[in-house]
Scaffold this active site. Structure first.
Site, mmCIF file in Angstrom:
data_model
loop_
_atom_site.group_PDB
_atom_site.id
_atom_site.type_symbol
_atom_site.label_atom_id
_atom_site.label_comp_id
_atom_site.label_asym_id
_atom_site.label_seq_id
_atom_site.Cartn_x
_atom_site.Cartn_y
_atom_site.Cartn_z
ATOM 1 C CG ASP A 35 44.127 39.214 39.916
ATOM 2 O OD1 ASP A 35 44.122 38.392 38.967
ATOM 3 O OD2 ASP A 35 44.061 40.439 39.740
ATOM 4 C CG ASP A 41 39.879 30.931 36.917
ATOM 5 O OD1 ASP A 41 39.011 31.694 36.463
ATOM 6 O OD2 ASP A 41 40.512 30.125 36.207
ATOM 7 C CB VAL A 42 35.708 35.004 38.308
ATOM 8 C CG1 VAL A 42 36.255 35.911 39.408
ATOM 9 C CG2 VAL A 42 36.128 35.481 36.917
ATOM 10 C CG ASN A 94 37.950 45.276 38.648
ATOM 11 O OD1 ASN A 94 37.606 46.130 37.832
ATOM 12 N ND2 ASN A 94 39.221 44.920 38.802
ATOM 13 C CE1 TYR A 99 35.881 44.149 28.177
ATOM 14 C CE2 TYR A 99 34.617 45.928 27.188
ATOM 15 C CZ TYR A 99 35.401 45.445 28.220
ATOM 16 O OH TYR A 99 35.698 46.253 29.290
ATOM 17 C CE LYS A 155 33.457 44.327 30.981
ATOM 18 N NZ LYS A 155 33.737 44.116 32.416
ATOM 19 C CB THR A 181 44.666 50.349 33.241
ATOM 20 O OG1 THR A 181 44.097 49.708 32.086
ATOM 21 C CG2 THR A 181 43.586 51.137 33.976
#
Length: 250
Positions: free
Chosen positions: A36, A63-64, A90, A155, A159, A190
Protein backbone atom coordinates in the site's frame (compact mmCIF):
# COMPACT_ATOMS: atom_id res chain seq x y z
CA UNK A 1 -4.60 -25.07 3.05
CA UNK A 2 -5.40 -23.86 -0.46
CA UNK A 3 -2.37 -21.57 -0.80
CA UNK A 4 0.19 -23.49 1.24
CA UNK A 5 3.68 -22.10 0.55
CA UNK A 6 2.40 -19.84 -2.24
CA UNK A 7 3.70 -16.28 -2.49
CA UNK A 8 0.98 -13.67 -2.93
CA UNK A 9 1.18 -9.92 -3.60
CA UNK A 10 -1.83 -7.76 -2.73
CA UNK A 11 -1.91 -4.06 -3.60
CA UNK A 12 -4.21 -1.75 -1.68
CA UNK A 13 -3.81 -4.19 1.19
CA UNK A 14 -4.03 -1.86 4.16
CA UNK A 15 -7.81 -1.82 4.53
CA UNK A 16 -11.15 -3.05 3.21
CA UNK A 17 -11.17 -5.76 0.57
CA UNK A 18 -7.39 -5.77 0.32
CA UNK A 19 -6.83 -6.34 4.03
CA UNK A 20 -9.53 -9.03 4.15
CA UNK A 21 -7.77 -10.76 1.26
CA UNK A 22 -4.41 -10.59 3.02
CA UNK A 23 -5.95 -12.24 6.07
CA UNK A 24 -7.67 -15.01 4.09
CA UNK A 25 -4.48 -15.83 2.19
CA UNK A 26 -2.51 -16.04 5.43
CA UNK A 27 -5.17 -18.34 6.87
CA UNK A 28 -4.76 -20.58 3.82
CA UNK A 29 -1.00 -20.92 4.25
CA UNK A 30 0.39 -18.27 1.89
CA UNK A 31 3.29 -15.91 2.33
CA UNK A 32 1.78 -12.49 1.69
CA UNK A 33 3.24 -9.17 0.62
CA UNK A 34 0.84 -6.50 1.83
CA UNK A 35 1.46 -3.47 -0.36
CA UNK A 36 0.00 0.00 0.00
CA UNK A 37 1.08 3.61 0.00
CA UNK A 38 3.91 4.74 2.22
CA UNK A 39 2.29 6.44 5.19
CA UNK A 40 -0.74 4.16 5.10
CA UNK A 41 -1.62 1.76 7.89
CA UNK A 42 -0.14 -1.06 5.82
CA UNK A 43 3.12 -1.39 7.74
CA UNK A 44 1.32 -1.63 11.08
CA UNK A 45 -1.23 -4.11 9.71
CA UNK A 46 1.49 -6.29 8.21
CA UNK A 47 3.52 -6.28 11.42
CA UNK A 48 0.50 -7.35 13.43
CA UNK A 49 -0.41 -10.12 10.99
CA UNK A 50 3.20 -11.24 10.69
CA UNK A 51 3.23 -11.90 14.42
CA UNK A 52 0.01 -13.89 14.26
CA UNK A 53 0.99 -16.00 11.27
CA UNK A 54 4.52 -17.13 11.90
CA UNK A 55 6.44 -14.50 9.96
CA UNK A 56 4.53 -14.89 6.70
CA UNK A 57 3.40 -11.30 6.12
CA UNK A 58 5.55 -8.37 5.07
CA UNK A 59 4.82 -4.82 4.00
CA UNK A 60 6.17 -3.12 0.91
CA UNK A 61 5.25 0.45 0.10
CA UNK A 62 4.14 1.05 -3.48
CA UNK A 63 2.28 3.74 -5.40
CA UNK A 64 0.77 2.02 -8.44
CA UNK A 65 0.97 5.25 -10.45
CA UNK A 66 4.77 4.99 -10.35
CA UNK A 67 6.24 2.38 -12.70
CA UNK A 68 9.56 2.27 -10.87
CA UNK A 69 7.85 1.55 -7.55
CA UNK A 70 5.69 -1.20 -9.09
CA UNK A 71 8.66 -2.87 -10.75
CA UNK A 72 10.65 -2.65 -7.51
CA UNK A 73 7.77 -4.24 -5.56
CA UNK A 74 7.95 -7.36 -7.70
CA UNK A 75 11.71 -7.47 -7.96
CA UNK A 76 12.05 -7.32 -4.18
CA UNK A 77 9.33 -9.92 -3.70
CA UNK A 78 11.13 -12.39 -5.95
CA UNK A 79 14.47 -11.66 -4.32
CA UNK A 80 13.05 -12.29 -0.85
CA UNK A 81 10.49 -15.04 -1.47
CA UNK A 82 11.70 -16.68 -4.67
CA UNK A 83 8.51 -16.44 -6.75
CA UNK A 84 5.21 -14.66 -7.27
CA UNK A 85 2.40 -17.19 -7.47
CA UNK A 86 -0.65 -14.93 -7.22
CA UNK A 87 -1.40 -11.22 -7.39
CA UNK A 88 -4.47 -9.24 -6.36
CA UNK A 89 -4.35 -5.88 -8.15
CA UNK A 90 -6.68 -4.17 -5.72
CA UNK A 91 -5.35 -0.64 -5.26
CA UNK A 92 -7.95 1.91 -6.28
CA UNK A 93 -9.93 5.01 -5.41
CA UNK A 94 -13.54 6.07 -5.80
CA UNK A 95 -14.89 9.15 -7.47
CA UNK A 96 -18.42 10.54 -7.51
CA UNK A 97 -19.21 13.82 -9.26
CA UNK A 98 -21.29 15.12 -12.18
CA UNK A 99 -19.21 14.78 -15.33
CA UNK A 100 -19.49 18.44 -16.28
CA UNK A 101 -17.82 19.34 -12.98
CA UNK A 102 -14.92 16.87 -13.21
CA UNK A 103 -11.56 18.44 -14.04
CA UNK A 104 -8.98 16.87 -16.32
CA UNK A 105 -6.79 16.29 -13.28
CA UNK A 106 -9.52 14.46 -11.34
CA UNK A 107 -10.49 12.30 -14.31
CA UNK A 108 -6.92 11.35 -15.16
CA UNK A 109 -6.02 10.60 -11.55
CA UNK A 110 -8.85 8.06 -11.26
CA UNK A 111 -7.87 6.47 -14.57
CA UNK A 112 -4.19 6.39 -13.61
CA UNK A 113 -4.78 4.60 -10.32
CA UNK A 114 -7.72 2.35 -11.21
CA UNK A 115 -6.75 1.34 -14.75
CA UNK A 116 -3.17 2.26 -15.57
CA UNK A 117 -2.09 1.02 -12.14
CA UNK A 118 -3.69 -2.35 -12.82
CA UNK A 119 -1.76 -2.58 -16.07
CA UNK A 120 1.54 -1.64 -14.41
CA UNK A 121 1.04 -4.34 -11.78
CA UNK A 122 0.06 -6.96 -14.35
CA UNK A 123 3.02 -6.13 -16.59
CA UNK A 124 5.50 -6.49 -13.73
CA UNK A 125 3.88 -9.72 -12.55
CA UNK A 126 3.75 -11.25 -16.03
CA UNK A 127 7.47 -10.74 -16.54
CA UNK A 128 8.07 -12.94 -13.51
CA UNK A 129 5.27 -15.44 -14.07
CA UNK A 130 6.27 -16.10 -17.67
CA UNK A 131 9.67 -17.15 -16.42
CA UNK A 132 8.05 -19.45 -13.89
CA UNK A 133 5.53 -20.85 -16.36
CA UNK A 134 2.75 -20.35 -13.83
CA UNK A 135 0.79 -17.79 -11.85
CA UNK A 136 -2.59 -16.19 -11.28
CA UNK A 137 -3.37 -12.48 -11.58
CA UNK A 138 -6.68 -11.14 -10.28
CA UNK A 139 -7.73 -7.57 -11.04
CA UNK A 140 -10.30 -5.69 -9.00
CA UNK A 141 -13.01 -4.42 -11.33
CA UNK A 142 -16.52 -3.51 -10.19
CA UNK A 143 -20.20 -3.80 -11.01
CA UNK A 144 -19.50 -0.48 -12.73
CA UNK A 145 -17.12 -2.29 -15.04
CA UNK A 146 -20.19 -3.96 -16.52
CA UNK A 147 -22.76 -1.17 -16.26
CA UNK A 148 -22.51 2.59 -16.07
CA UNK A 149 -23.87 4.75 -13.29
CA UNK A 150 -24.45 8.49 -13.27
CA UNK A 151 -21.82 10.71 -11.65
CA UNK A 152 -19.13 8.03 -11.99
CA UNK A 153 -17.77 8.67 -15.49
CA UNK A 154 -14.08 8.28 -14.64
CA UNK A 155 -14.57 5.36 -12.26
CA UNK A 156 -16.90 3.50 -14.64
CA UNK A 157 -14.53 4.10 -17.54
CA UNK A 158 -11.59 2.79 -15.54
CA UNK A 159 -13.38 -0.30 -14.29
CA UNK A 160 -14.78 -1.06 -17.75
CA UNK A 161 -11.21 -0.86 -18.97
CA UNK A 162 -10.12 -3.31 -16.28
CA UNK A 163 -12.69 -5.86 -17.46
CA UNK A 164 -11.50 -5.75 -21.06
CA UNK A 165 -7.84 -5.47 -20.09
CA UNK A 166 -8.32 -8.68 -18.13
CA UNK A 167 -9.67 -10.47 -21.20
CA UNK A 168 -6.79 -9.28 -23.39
CA UNK A 169 -4.13 -10.21 -20.84
CA UNK A 170 -5.73 -13.63 -20.30
CA UNK A 171 -5.43 -14.43 -24.00
CA UNK A 172 -1.78 -13.39 -24.07
CA UNK A 173 -0.86 -15.20 -20.88
CA UNK A 174 -2.70 -18.50 -21.32
CA UNK A 175 -0.10 -20.16 -23.61
CA UNK A 176 2.53 -19.38 -20.99
CA UNK A 177 0.71 -21.04 -18.11
CA UNK A 178 -0.58 -17.86 -16.47
CA UNK A 179 -4.23 -17.09 -15.70
CA UNK A 180 -5.72 -13.59 -15.53
CA UNK A 181 -9.16 -12.91 -14.10
CA UNK A 182 -11.07 -10.10 -12.45
CA UNK A 183 -13.52 -9.67 -9.60
CA UNK A 184 -16.54 -7.38 -9.84
CA UNK A 185 -17.69 -6.41 -6.35
CA UNK A 186 -21.03 -4.80 -5.70
CA UNK A 187 -21.28 -2.23 -2.93
CA UNK A 188 -19.22 -3.58 -0.05
CA UNK A 189 -19.44 -2.51 3.58
CA UNK A 190 -15.97 -0.96 3.92
CA UNK A 191 -14.60 2.33 5.28
CA UNK A 192 -14.97 3.77 1.76
CA UNK A 193 -18.75 4.14 2.24
CA UNK A 194 -18.97 4.21 6.02
CA UNK A 195 -19.81 7.92 6.13
CA UNK A 196 -22.77 7.86 3.75
CA UNK A 197 -26.05 9.17 5.15
CA UNK A 198 -28.78 6.69 6.07
CA UNK A 199 -31.01 7.37 3.05
CA UNK A 200 -28.19 6.84 0.56
CA UNK A 201 -27.03 3.73 2.38
CA UNK A 202 -30.56 2.29 2.22
CA UNK A 203 -30.71 3.11 -1.47
CA UNK A 204 -27.49 1.20 -2.07
CA UNK A 205 -28.78 -1.78 -0.11
CA UNK A 206 -31.98 -1.79 -2.18
CA UNK A 207 -29.95 -2.20 -5.39
CA UNK A 208 -28.87 -5.69 -4.28
CA UNK A 209 -31.48 -8.47 -4.52
CA UNK A 210 -29.96 -10.21 -1.50
CA UNK A 211 -31.03 -7.17 0.53
CA UNK A 212 -27.71 -6.11 2.04
CA UNK A 213 -24.26 -4.84 1.24
CA UNK A 214 -21.44 -7.28 0.72
CA UNK A 215 -18.72 -7.99 3.24
CA UNK A 216 -15.03 -7.59 2.47
CA UNK A 217 -14.40 -11.22 3.44
CA UNK A 218 -16.87 -12.37 0.77
CA UNK A 219 -14.86 -10.62 -1.93
CA UNK A 220 -11.66 -12.00 -0.41
CA UNK A 221 -13.08 -15.51 -0.76
CA UNK A 222 -13.58 -14.85 -4.46
CA UNK A 223 -9.97 -13.79 -4.81
CA UNK A 224 -8.88 -16.87 -2.89
CA UNK A 225 -10.72 -19.11 -5.36
CA UNK A 226 -9.22 -17.39 -8.40
CA UNK A 227 -5.73 -17.40 -6.88
CA UNK A 228 -5.82 -21.08 -6.01
CA UNK A 229 -5.60 -24.23 -8.12
CA UNK A 230 -9.34 -24.71 -7.59
CA UNK A 231 -9.83 -22.29 -10.51
CA UNK A 232 -7.20 -23.91 -12.75
CA UNK A 233 -9.53 -23.88 -15.79
CA UNK A 234 -10.73 -20.30 -15.27
CA UNK A 235 -9.18 -17.39 -17.15
CA UNK A 236 -10.39 -14.21 -18.82
CA UNK A 237 -13.52 -13.96 -16.73
CA UNK A 238 -14.92 -11.42 -14.30
CA UNK A 239 -16.42 -13.04 -11.21
CA UNK A 240 -19.30 -10.86 -10.03
CA UNK A 241 -19.60 -10.76 -6.23
CA UNK A 242 -22.53 -8.42 -6.11
CA UNK A 243 -25.52 -9.84 -4.25
CA UNK A 244 -27.40 -10.18 -7.55
CA UNK A 245 -26.91 -6.52 -8.57
CA UNK A 246 -26.10 -7.37 -12.19
CA UNK A 247 -28.42 -10.39 -12.55
CA UNK A 248 -31.39 -8.40 -13.80
CA UNK A 249 -29.44 -6.14 -16.13
CA UNK A 250 -28.45 -6.79 -19.74
Amino acid sequence: MRLQNKNVVITGGASGIGLASVIRCLEEGANVVLSDLAGSEGAARAAELDGKHGGRCLFKACDVTDTAQVDRLFEETVNELGSVDAVFSNAGIGGVAPSHKVSDEEFLRIIDINLNGVFRVARAALRIMYGQGSGSIVNCASILGKFGQSNTAAYSAAKGGVVNLTRALALEAAPKGVRVNAIGPGYIDTPLIADLDKDLMNALIAMHPLGRLGRAEEVANGFLFLASDESSFVTGTTLMIDGGFTAGKS
